[in-house]
Design a protein around this motif. Sequence first.
Motif, short mmCIF file in Angstrom:
data_model
loop_
_atom_site.label_atom_id
_atom_site.label_comp_id
_atom_site.label_asym_id
_atom_site.label_seq_id
_atom_site.Cartn_x
_atom_site.Cartn_y
_atom_site.Cartn_z
N LEU A 13 0.81 -1.21 0.00
CA LEU A 13 0.00 0.00 0.00
C LEU A 13 0.85 1.27 0.00
O LEU A 13 0.36 2.34 0.31
N GLN A 14 2.11 1.12 -0.33
CA GLN A 14 3.03 2.26 -0.35
C GLN A 14 2.56 3.30 -1.36
O GLN A 14 2.29 2.97 -2.52
N VAL A 15 2.44 4.53 -0.93
CA VAL A 15 2.05 5.62 -1.81
C VAL A 15 3.30 6.31 -2.33
O VAL A 15 4.22 6.61 -1.55
N LEU A 36 3.68 11.56 -5.82
CA LEU A 36 2.38 11.45 -6.49
C LEU A 36 1.79 12.81 -6.85
O LEU A 36 1.26 13.00 -7.94
N PHE A 37 1.88 13.77 -5.95
CA PHE A 37 1.27 15.07 -6.20
C PHE A 37 2.29 16.16 -6.50
O PHE A 37 1.98 17.35 -6.49
N ASN A 38 3.52 15.77 -6.75
CA ASN A 38 4.57 16.72 -7.08
C ASN A 38 4.89 16.64 -8.57
O ASN A 38 4.61 15.65 -9.23
N GLU A 39 5.52 17.66 -9.06
CA GLU A 39 6.01 17.64 -10.43
C GLU A 39 7.34 16.92 -10.41
O GLU A 39 8.38 17.53 -10.33
#
Length: 134
Positions: A14-16, A20-23
Amino acid sequence: MTRKDAMEGEPDPLQVDPDLFNEGPGREHSPSTMRSIADELKSYLGALTGPGADEGFTSGSVNGILDHCQLSETQFGTWDDASAFGRSAGSNSGGKKFAQVYGEFINAYKLVIAAVEESAKNHKDGDEASEGKD
């Protein structure tokens, strides 16, 4: 792999992705990949909505719950405590409620698929409008 496996030294399933939300290099813009994810999610719908039994085995579908989890006094017994439990968990209550919740999950699952497809369409339309690429 389970969370327990991850705690025992295995990679966390389940590693995120921290980017993910960065450029960053982990980020990808691909409407075709998004569509393929939606298609893969759709491929699992049959197992969720298909027949209650297949080749003599109970399936994992909501119909399986409706067909095979509707217990009655026959299964619980007629003595007082069993009868009371049957009223709370039996065919008129627990089985139907479980099937209802499972049905709600399936509806939410379909909404996720529709959202991924719509997002892919929006990205593709934006690409065509701004850059002229697929």
